[in-house]
Design a protein around this motif. Sequence first.
Motif, PDB file in Angstrom:
ATOM      1  N   LYS A  52       0.846  -1.185   0.000  1.00 28.24           N
ATOM      2  CA  LYS A  52       0.000   0.000   0.000  1.00 28.24           C
ATOM      3  C   LYS A  52       0.887   1.242   0.000  1.00 28.24           C
ATOM      4  O   LYS A  52       2.056   1.184   0.354  1.00 28.24           O
ATOM      5  CB  LYS A  52      -0.910   0.013   1.237  1.00 28.24           C
ATOM      6  N   ALA A  53       0.298   2.354  -0.388  1.00 25.74           N
ATOM      7  CA  ALA A  53       1.033   3.616  -0.385  1.00 25.74           C
ATOM      8  C   ALA A  53       0.103   4.731   0.060  1.00 25.74           C
ATOM      9  O   ALA A  53      -1.128   4.585   0.052  1.00 25.74           O
ATOM     10  CB  ALA A  53       1.604   3.915  -1.776  1.00 25.74           C
ATOM     11  N   ALA A  54       0.705   5.840   0.466  1.00 27.67           N
ATOM     12  CA  ALA A  54      -0.072   7.010   0.876  1.00 27.67           C
ATOM     13  C   ALA A  54       0.675   8.265   0.464  1.00 27.67           C
ATOM     14  O   ALA A  54       1.903   8.272   0.382  1.00 27.67           O
ATOM     15  CB  ALA A  54      -0.310   7.005   2.384  1.00 27.67           C
ATOM     16  N   VAL A  55      -0.079   9.302   0.158  1.00 28.47           N
ATOM     17  CA  VAL A  55       0.513  10.601  -0.161  1.00 28.47           C
ATOM     18  C   VAL A  55      -0.162  11.670   0.686  1.00 28.47           C
ATOM     19  O   VAL A  55      -1.321  11.507   1.103  1.00 28.47           O
ATOM     20  CB  VAL A  55       0.368  10.967  -1.654  1.00 28.47           C
ATOM     21  N   GLN A 104       4.038   2.184   2.132  1.00 26.82           N
ATOM     22  CA  GLN A 104       3.818   1.976   3.549  1.00 26.82           C
ATOM     23  C   GLN A 104       4.838   0.977   4.091  1.00 26.82           C
ATOM     24  O   GLN A 104       5.092  -0.063   3.475  1.00 26.82           O
ATOM     25  CB  GLN A 104       2.402   1.455   3.785  1.00 26.82           C
ATOM     26  N   HIS A 153      -2.285   5.231   7.375  1.00 28.12           N
ATOM     27  CA  HIS A 153      -2.001   6.035   6.187  1.00 28.12           C
ATOM     28  C   HIS A 153      -1.428   7.402   6.543  1.00 28.12           C
ATOM     29  O   HIS A 153      -0.576   7.932   5.832  1.00 28.12           O
ATOM     30  CB  HIS A 153      -3.270   6.211   5.355  1.00 28.12           C
ATOM     31  N   GLU A 197      -9.570   6.496  -2.425  1.00 28.68           N
ATOM     32  CA  GLU A 197      -8.459   5.592  -2.714  1.00 28.68           C
ATOM     33  C   GLU A 197      -8.287   5.452  -4.228  1.00 28.68           C
ATOM     34  O   GLU A 197      -9.263   5.432  -4.971  1.00 28.68           O
ATOM     35  CB  GLU A 197      -8.764   4.220  -2.095  1.00 28.68           C
ATOM     36  N   THR A 257      -2.165   2.905  -8.487  1.00 25.58           N
ATOM     37  CA  THR A 257      -0.968   3.456  -9.111  1.00 25.58           C
ATOM     38  C   THR A 257      -1.025   3.308 -10.624  1.00 25.58           C
ATOM     39  O   THR A 257      -0.759   4.246 -11.349  1.00 25.58           O
ATOM     40  CB  THR A 257       0.292   2.754  -8.582  1.00 25.58           C
ATOM     41  N   VAL A 302      -3.443   3.520  -3.404  1.00 26.14           N
ATOM     42  CA  VAL A 302      -2.814   4.702  -2.820  1.00 26.14           C
ATOM     43  C   VAL A 302      -3.886   5.508  -2.095  1.00 26.14           C
ATOM     44  O   VAL A 302      -4.953   5.772  -2.649  1.00 26.14           O
ATOM     45  CB  VAL A 302      -2.162   5.588  -3.898  1.00 26.14           C
ATOM     46  N   THR A 303      -3.600   5.888  -0.864  1.00 26.56           N
ATOM     47  CA  THR A 303      -4.539   6.676  -0.074  1.00 26.56           C
ATOM     48  C   THR A 303      -4.044   8.109   0.067  1.00 26.56           C
ATOM     49  O   THR A 303      -2.989   8.351   0.649  1.00 26.56           O
ATOM     50  CB  THR A 303      -4.728   6.069   1.326  1.00 26.56           C
TER      51      THR A 303
END
Length: 266
Positions: A80-83, A119, A127, A157, A160, A168-169
């Motif tokens: 998972k990823a977050a910005v 993450q 997040h 959400e 990518t 990505v959150t």
Amino acid sequence: LKMRGVKRLVKGGYGVLRGGNVRRGYSEELRKVDVNVKEWEVKDCFNEEYVGELKDRLKRIARRRIHPSVYAKSVNKDKKAAVLVPFINNNNEASILFTRRALNLRHHAGEVGFPGGMQEPEDKNDHVVTALRETQEELGWKTFGQKDLMEIGLWHEMMTSTQTMMPVTPVLGWIKQDFNELQQHMNTNPAEIHSVFCLSIKELLQTEKQGFTIFDTKQKRILTNDDGTPKIFRDKDQLPEVPAAEKDQKSSFRIRVFTAGPYPIW
């Protein structure tokens, strides 16, 4: 990330829900949605009262989330990823902070986006923690943390790409310091970040500084002119027709572009 919905949140109204609440591939968190709220005027600068209003408004928007079945077969299904989508005042004017990636990077070189990343286990699936840590690393602001940010909430959400299929959150938050003060703390790594800049909300809302382009999913880039600059069309009607075969294969699609700043945002 699509800027259109974020700027509507700041401006007011619930245009993001027009035509139905959920797109294909999305599940939905249950939230009370008030679609009759009148548009709010953009205020001159962010403060605790205004950000509190944005936070309350966000609670009434149904948050879209990627359905697990969409990326169940992905090799990145456990990633998972977050910005951080950083709201900030720039010379006391309500703005959004952007970063431009270094020009020599292997992927997405020179593209404009928000600070963020993968993450890590120590983030404990939080997040906000991920977004804060990545922002600290990218801006080189070693002391940046929760004390410097007023959290607004989580935005829709997103994925990518169709290849990596990683969710990505976006975390919406207000950096309390003015951009001029923030620059005194920044020590960006030139190998990763080319530049950091701001655009005011009012600039982002100017329709004459918006346009459209075509994104090629095979080459993973937007259409460009002969000199390498992005090819931008001011009106949807000016866009080239996408062949039916490409539409079926989803090999290209049109996206909105914002041109008010030093670099195009799409």
